[in-house]
Write a protein that holds these residues in place. Structure first.
Motif: not given
Length: 685
Positions: A430, A434, A438, A481-486
């Motif tokens: 994660d 991230d 970023n 989850d990574a796709q949901a954040r990004h």
């Protein structure tokens, strides 16, 4: 709408959804059976009566002698306790009074197919161990006319399909002379280790020329097994995830605990081979988690294949960036090596995922800025589950965050394997994603998986096969989850090419690299067969022209990319003007057709390609918007296409090279194919 039934009601019940009609029965002396599976109430059923699930426990295996995973003792004792319909899902409940196991079987309608899974719950007061739970069981009446299709795979030679009469694979043993016993032979395929498609493909078809055909896939990145066995007057197809017999799988269920089988995709089609694969294609689209960014289907350039091969620097990348943009690429992915010092092994040092500053004049950010300045979005290569044995991460993370066997970390070719069930492993990845998003605005990650780490891990698992299954399920969750954040971030799935190509991952990933094959001649059968395993719009077929190629060879190399998802590579700036024009033309054609390709289904007018075939054909059938590719790798030949009877072919690529002559025999097209290597793409009108 929800409907329920009790054990004392009609022992037969039906369930219908668009394109699907199922019928079940049950009794006091038998488990629930699937007795009908068809495309509609008036269509011919592909199924004969057979139990819907098998469950194996250590104390009791088969209830009758055979070599298959059929006829489990616990499975034969299951008895119906109820069912309910919840929208597009049917749930059937059964119970085994001896073991206390309760099984809820979920049949989910997805496009033209079914996604099936079974949840086993321990309702007893003692621990129960599971050794396998089937994902799908279907008995098909054996009329002697079926053919079985299966695919072999290996690094650089993915998707080698075979089609054989079932009678050749499973001979008639004349059971009437042996007390009516079933044959004990079977045809089966089993995955090996952590590459789900490293040896065989988790997909099969039982095709019939005169009746309905059956297609299936196992949706797991861990162990799987499927088999076909003669069972009296039927052939029964069993689809399984990891098993004790094949993968050292076991799951311990304390009272109240449950285990859910890996999903199986199942499709019935009124037609033969191509109809079955068409149904499977529609099913795969239905189970994908498609986001707005996925629907854009961008053209990606990657610097690896036949180009930098893991050694990027600023000086090497800048001309590639400019030429990729000129060719029409929309994303530029920097492949392996961006994190590694110029001296030492980038392989054994991988795992921390920080840039190697000595590689990039002005830092990696200067290269990323050049990508953006040329109108493209930046991407990076990661091998997220791998940590090099010399990496600081290998020392920083606890032993429990890695695969282990018998108390020792599993090391494969200089890599440790992360276990994403562990919070430290998850947090490490994660933080990596991230930070890179970023810091650099990364819009694309190529996720690779280059080692087969064996059966799995025995940490927090009753068997290594269960540990591998748990990890791969956690990998899928991490990716979601990574796709949901990004939400603007795209992920490619790669496993040394196509060594881990399955719909556990592909249902949530954007793209699949179909091979690492560097010989453009050998890529043709891989690209042509890829849509049997992966959606055309996910089939990342490398297109890597080189200055050493002739114009015909350049067009040959580009054709693979157009007929799927074009994945550009190569030293494009070194190409001659005519070669560059062929590249730009292919990219433009792909961009024009990509959304229609994403609505197409594959067909093979000359049959699924053989590895050494002289002429290879792939049609992406979208009705009046169909494309047909023909690759020539041998001598000149006249190729008849009776499956396209009444259709007209119009050459659409390449415009600058001589058209291939087309005539008709009756009303079937015949293409005069020259000596190869040469290729053409036609619109089918």
């Amino acid at each position: 709408m929800t409907s329920t039934a009790r054990p004392d009601e009609d022992p037969a019940f039906e369930w219908t959804r668009p394109g699907l009609h199922l019928r079940f029965d049950h009794g006091h002396d038998r488990p629930v059976r699937l007795v009908r599976l068809a495309t509609g109430p008036d269509a011919t059923s592909v199924a004969a009566p057979w139990a819907i699930v098998d469950v194996y426990t250590p104390g009791e295996h088969r209830a009758r002698n055979n070599q298959s995973l059929l006829h489990s003792g616990a499975g034969q004792r299951l008895r119906y306790t109820g069912h309910e319909s919840l929208g597009d899902e049917l749930r059937v409940r059964q119970h085994d009074p001896q073991t206390g196991l309760e099984v809820t079987s979920a049949f989910r309608a997805a496009g033209p197919g079914l996604q099936i899974r079974h949840t086993v719950r321990n309702t007893s007061e003692r621990e129960v161990v599971l050794l396998s739970v089937s994902s799908a069981l279907v008995a098909v009446p054996d009329d002697g006319g079926h053919e079985l299709l299966w695919g072999e795979s290996e690094w650089l030679a993915e998707g080698r399909w075979h089609q054989r009469p079932l009678a050749e694979l499973l001979p008639d043993i004349h059971p009437e002379l042996h007390g009516g016993q079933y044959s004990r032979g079977l045809f089966s395929l089993t995955s090996h280790g952590s590459w789900s498609s490293g040896s065989f493909l988790p997909t099969g078809v039982l095709a019939s020329a005169d009746g309905p055909s059956l297609a299936w896939q196992v949706e797991t990145s861990a162990g799987w097994h499927w088999e076909a066995a003669l069972t009296g007057g039927t052939v029964t197809v069993g689809v399984h995830g990891a098993t004790d017999m094949h993968h050292q799988f076991a799951a311990r269920l304390a009272p109240g605990e449950e285990f859910t089988s890996v999903p199986a995709g199942l499709c019935v089609a009124d037609g033969g081979r191509d109809a079955a694969f068409a149904a499977l294609t529609g099913y795969r689209r239905a189970i994908r988690g498609l986001r707005a960014v996925d629907a854009r289907l961008p053209v990606v350039y990657n610097d690896f294949m036949n180009t930098l091969m893991g050694w990027p620097t600023t000086e090497r990348l800048l001309p590639l960036i400019e030429s990729a943009a000129e060719a029409g690429a929309e994303y530029f992915c920097i492949d392996a090596g961006w994190f590694a010092a110029l001296k030492g092994s980038w392989w054994t040092n991988a795992g921390d995922w920080f840039e190697a500053p000595e590689r990039f004049t002005g830092g990696l950010v200067s290269v990323i800025d050049a990508i953006r300045a040329n109108g493209m979005r930046p991407g990076l290569w990661l091998e997220p589950e791998a940590v090099g044995v010399e990496s600081p991460a290998a020392r920083r993370l606890p032993d429990e965050a890695f695969f282990q066997r018998f108390g020792e970390r599993v090391s494969e070719a200089g890599h440790f394997q992360l276990d994403l069930r562990h919070p430290a492993a998850r947090a490490h990845l994660d933080e990596t994603v991230d930070r890179l998003v970023n810091e650099f605005g990364i819009g694309f990650f190529k996720l690779d998986y280059n080692t087969n780490t064996g059966l799995g891990t025995d940490v927090d698992a009753a068997g290594p096969g269960a540990g591998l299954l748990g990890h791969t399920r956690a990998l899928r969750d991490w990716l979601r989850d990574a796709q949901a954040r990004h939400p603007e971030l795209l992920f490619e799935n790669c496993g040394s090419g196509g060594m881990r190509m399955d719909y556990n991952i592909l249902s949530v990933a954007h793209l699949q690299s179909t091979s690492d094959q560097q010989d453009f001649r050998a890529y043709a059968p891989i690209a042509a067969a890829a849509p049997a395993s992966v959606l055309p719009e996910q089939a990342g077929n490398w297109a890597y022209p080189a200055a050493s190629m002739s114009l015909e060879e350049t067009a040959f190399a580009m054709t693979a990319g157009v007929m799927g998802r074009i994945y550009l590579s190569g030293f494009l700036g070194e190409l001659g003007a005519e070669q560059s024009a062929l590249v730009r033309e292919a990219v433009a054609l792909h961009k024009d057709r990509r959304h229609r390709i994403a609505e197409s289904h594959p067909a093979w007018p000359l049959g699924l390609p053989g590895w050494d075939d002289d002429v290879i054909a792939l049609q992406l059938d979208a009705g009046s918007e169909s494309l047909l590719a023909l690759w020539s790798r041998g001598g000149a030949a006249a190729i008849a296409l009776p499956g396209l009877r009444g259709r007209t072919l119009e050459q659409v690529y390449p415009a600058a090279l001589p058209p291939w002559a087309i005539r008709t025999d009756g009303d079937a097209p015949v293409v005069e194919v020259p000596a190869g290597p040469a290729a053409r793409i036609f619109a089918v009108l």
